[in-house]
Design an enzyme around this catalytic site. Structure first.
Site, PDB file in Angstrom:
ATOM      1  N   PHE A  46      10.809   7.907 -45.058  1.00 58.84           N
ATOM      2  CA  PHE A  46       9.614   8.260 -44.630  1.00 58.84           C
ATOM      3  C   PHE A  46       9.519   7.987 -43.131  1.00 58.84           C
ATOM      4  O   PHE A  46       9.700   6.842 -42.782  1.00 58.84           O
ATOM      5  CB  PHE A  46       8.292   7.726 -45.238  1.00 58.84           C
ATOM      6  CG  PHE A  46       6.963   8.035 -44.417  1.00 58.84           C
ATOM      7  CD1 PHE A  46       6.719   9.491 -44.902  1.00 58.84           C
ATOM      8  CD2 PHE A  46       6.352   7.492 -43.885  1.00 58.84           C
ATOM      9  CE1 PHE A  46       5.269   9.954 -44.509  1.00 58.84           C
ATOM     10  CE2 PHE A  46       5.091   7.851 -43.206  1.00 58.84           C
ATOM     11  CZ  PHE A  46       4.431   9.011 -43.630  1.00 58.84           C
ATOM     12  N   SER A 293      -2.347   5.706 -40.818  1.00 51.64           N
ATOM     13  CA  SER A 293      -2.170   5.443 -42.274  1.00 51.64           C
ATOM     14  C   SER A 293      -1.256   6.600 -42.891  1.00 51.64           C
ATOM     15  O   SER A 293      -1.622   7.693 -42.823  1.00 51.64           O
ATOM     16  CB  SER A 293      -3.269   4.623 -43.079  1.00 51.64           C
ATOM     17  OG  SER A 293      -3.290   5.591 -44.224  1.00 51.64           O
ATOM     18  N   LYS A 294      -0.258   5.975 -43.626  1.00 52.87           N
ATOM     19  CA  LYS A 294       0.644   6.847 -44.329  1.00 52.87           C
ATOM     20  C   LYS A 294      -0.131   7.611 -45.465  1.00 52.87           C
ATOM     21  O   LYS A 294      -0.053   8.816 -45.626  1.00 52.87           O
ATOM     22  CB  LYS A 294       1.825   6.250 -44.878  1.00 52.87           C
ATOM     23  CG  LYS A 294       2.948   6.672 -45.594  1.00 52.87           C
ATOM     24  CD  LYS A 294       3.692   5.665 -46.031  1.00 52.87           C
ATOM     25  CE  LYS A 294       4.928   6.349 -47.063  1.00 52.87           C
ATOM     26  NZ  LYS A 294       5.772   5.306 -47.426  1.00 52.87           N
ATOM     27  N   ARG A 295      -0.922   7.120 -46.200  1.00 51.68           N
ATOM     28  CA  ARG A 295      -1.690   7.591 -47.135  1.00 51.68           C
ATOM     29  C   ARG A 295      -2.819   8.620 -46.526  1.00 51.68           C
ATOM     30  O   ARG A 295      -2.951   9.581 -47.295  1.00 51.68           O
ATOM     31  CB  ARG A 295      -2.308   6.554 -48.191  1.00 51.68           C
ATOM     32  CG  ARG A 295      -1.326   5.802 -48.793  1.00 51.68           C
ATOM     33  CD  ARG A 295      -1.934   5.123 -50.029  1.00 51.68           C
ATOM     34  NE  ARG A 295      -2.891   5.968 -50.965  1.00 51.68           N
ATOM     35  CZ  ARG A 295      -3.489   5.524 -51.714  1.00 51.68           C
ATOM     36  NH1 ARG A 295      -3.413   4.137 -52.159  1.00 51.68           N
ATOM     37  NH2 ARG A 295      -4.406   6.625 -52.472  1.00 51.68           N
ATOM     38  N   LYS A 296      -3.457   8.074 -45.675  1.00 52.45           N
ATOM     39  CA  LYS A 296      -4.650   8.971 -45.264  1.00 52.45           C
ATOM     40  C   LYS A 296      -4.326   9.693 -44.436  1.00 52.45           C
ATOM     41  O   LYS A 296      -5.328  11.028 -44.173  1.00 52.45           O
ATOM     42  CB  LYS A 296      -5.968   8.082 -44.831  1.00 52.45           C
ATOM     43  CG  LYS A 296      -6.454   7.127 -45.712  1.00 52.45           C
ATOM     44  CD  LYS A 296      -7.490   6.241 -45.272  1.00 52.45           C
ATOM     45  CE  LYS A 296      -7.696   4.816 -46.101  1.00 52.45           C
ATOM     46  NZ  LYS A 296      -8.540   3.858 -45.464  1.00 52.45           N
TER      47      LYS A 296
END
Length: 545
Positions: A46, A293-296
């Site tokens: 990533f 943030s990676k997730r959001k």
RNA sequence: GGCCCCAUGGUCAAGCGGUUAAGACACCACCCUUUCACGGUGGUAUCAUGGGUUCGAAUCCCGUUGGGGUCACCA
């Protein structure tokens, strides 16, 4: 205690004398002032905007100074390794024109190889063994359960968490206890025996933050994990020393572990590189701002920009404007100069975290794309379409001549100033779609249906593709007049109440009817490109809407 | 919570003891325009707060507040 014997028991076998490493990895032969910088990602696969942000800074600093940028892979954590991740990093960065001089999967000067930390295991152990012999490192037999219990206890008592001072149980184990544990086959890690005192504050000069105060480290951090692989901290000290890094530009989240690194460099007898801790990219989230943030946040992933078809140069320019505050001004003055000529300065890097502003990026993208030639634009779109486009979109490239006319029109080629309709490849492909098929209407009519039908019928009755732009517009004006719309904008503005609307409203009806949109380039040219049959077909259909 | 970092408009920011406190994005208005854009002009809007130091503070110092980071056998 016999540290020598202990070291042999813990890390048995012959290791090269430490001086051998100094000889093997000699100081680099570079001109004065040349900086050696690096990118040291872990191979998770990533790669994100923060990586790119730091990469651009490192690349500029190295290459502006006549130095070296290298790629090192921090693969000390097996759990995080993903196949093909290194290639992904290299490719993603190449898209943004970041080129390494040496490193993993790149080659180049082999003097400082290998660039995978797993392949450097022997060296880390040799230094760990040395520290044990010196009494500056020791084995720790605490289990994960014990450590988390300790952490909990410390949290409850509102004390600083960690393995230090009186909480460092294994620090003062007797010789017998150590060997008893070893004989029992207990797994162990090697910890640094810290000599620091957090009451001591050190002044430290950071290349981007300026003078900062650092609290001395007193944590007995793990330097070798139970599998014999070093932790980040230990590998960092050894690698950046022997790869002869001169300046470490990294995210400010590392600031907190700087005390550890300082002690490690000291205990190993290495001269420290300079450090520059750059701020992180933030995002507004409701009332507060936070690190992307990676997730959001999909826009954190570099893949997002490729998929959307952002023009790499535009993203790079935006990163540069955030990275060096004077870049924007320089670029305004030197719009045609290669980006490499910008005098990038570490000191000009921002101290505070900046909010990532997609509007700004979009504006830059429009500007950059508007400078392209029709051929370059076509090539850019084609590359994107081949990877991310739909089947339909790939057919746009079948008729090169038509596509060129479309792009030239949409870019305003030949006009006084270019249009700025294109922002990204995906958006551009979507905006030229109506040239290739009748698309769903995206904008609402402002004129009543009955009136619209009248306008469309009248237009259909007089339209001829042989008309030039003047004649064509005279006809539009005539229709406007007939239906009670002002034919002259000035007249209309003087007394708007005496008309149903203006010729602009009539033109809008025709525009939306043929393209489905209220915003398009010159309508006459669009009709020329579409051809008589297509225009007739679309306008007839529009009457029913 | 401990430690550290940061603080100029909605956003990115210039500023380095004396400025009418630049510029860019976004937003609004007007102008240009045969239609859509492009472009042009103008406008709204910032020194977090309280104390010092100084003839003078956005700028220097201290406190407060706010935001962020970090406290692993992850990097």
């Amino acid at each position: 205690m016999n540290y020598k014997a202990l070291a042999e028991r813990l890390l048995p076998g012959e290791y090269p004398p430490l001086s051998r490493y100094e000889e093997k990895y000699p100081p680099r032969d570079l001109p004065d002032g040349a900086e050696v910088t690096r990118l040291a990602p872990s191979p998770t696969g990533f790669i994100h905007l923060g990586n790119l942000f730091a990469a651009i800074a490192n690349e500029r600093i190295a290459h502006r100074s006549g130095g070296v940028l290298y790629l090192r892979i921090e693969d000390t954590d097996l759990k995080r390794k993903v196949d093909g991740a290194v290639e992904a990093v290299i490719n993603a960065l190449r898209y943004f024109d970041i080129k390494f001089d040496e490193g993993a999967e790149i080659g180049g000067d082999e003097t400082y190889a290998p660039w995978y930390q797993r392949e450097r295991a022997e060296m880390y152990r040799a230094f760990a063994k040395h520290l044990i012999e010196e009494g500056r490192a020791y084995p720790c037999f605490c289990t994960e359960e014990e450590l988390s219990a300790l952490r909990e206890e410390q949290t409850q008592r509102k004390e600083i968490t960690g393995y230090y001072g009186k909480y460092a149980k294994c620090r003062n184990l007797s010789e017998e206890e150590i060997y008893r544990n070893l004989d029992a086959g207990k797994p162990f890690v090697i910890r640094l025996r810290s000599m620091g005192d957090p009451a001591n504050k050190i002044k430290f000069r950071d290349a981007v933050k300026g003078e900062i105060t650092v609290t001395e480290n007193d944590q007995d951090v793990v330097i070798l994990k139970s599998d014999g692989i070093p932790t980040y901290h230990f590998a960092h000290a050894i690698d950046d020393h022997f790869m002869r890094t001169t300046l470490v530009i990294r995210g400010e989240e590392w600031l907190a572990s700087l005390p550890i690194h300082i002690e490690l460099f000291d205990v190993l007898g290495f001269r420290r590189p300079r450090y520059g801790h750059n701020c992180s990219l933030m995002k507004q989230d409701g009332e507060t701002r936070r690190k992307l943030s990676k997730r959001k946040d999909p826009e954190l992933s570099l893949e997002f920009y490729r998929k959307e078809g952002y023009f790499a140069r535009a993203v790079k320019i935006y990163m540069l404007t955030l990275l060096n505050s004077n870049f924007e001004e320089w670029y305004q003055k030197n719009p045609d100069a290669p980006l490499e000529e910008f005098p990038f300065k570490v000191e000009k890097m921002s101290k505070s975290g900046s909010l990532f502003d997609l509007d700004k990026l979009n504006d830059i993208s429009k500007n950059e794309l508007s400078k392209l030639s029709v051929a370059d634009m076509g090539a850019f779109l084609k590359v994107w379409a081949e990877e991310f486009g739909t089947e339909e979109q790939r057919h746009y490239f079948d008729d090169e001549e038509k596509l060129s006319r479309v792009l030239a029109l949409c870019m305003g080629v030949g006009g006084k100033k270019r249009r700025k309709d294109f922002m990204t490849a995906s958006q551009a492909m979507e905006t030229i779609r109506y040239f290739f098929e009748r698309t769903p209407r995206t904008d609402e009519y402002r004129v009543e249906k009955a009136e619209r039908c009248g306008i469309l019928s009248d237009f259909l009755a007089t339209y001829s593709p042989a008309d030039d732009a003047q004649v064509w517009f005279e006809k539009v004006k005539a229709i406007a007049g007939k239906h009670g719309f002002a034919t002259d904008m000035k007249e209309y503005k003087l007394s708007p109440e005496s008309f149903k609307g203006s010729v602009a409203d009539v033109a809008e009806v025709l525009r939306i009817a043929t393209t489905g949109r209220a915003n398009t380039p010159d309508l006459w040219t669009i009709m020329q490109i579409l051809g008589e049959n297509e225009v007739h077909g679309r306008l007839e259909k529009a009457k029913d809407e």
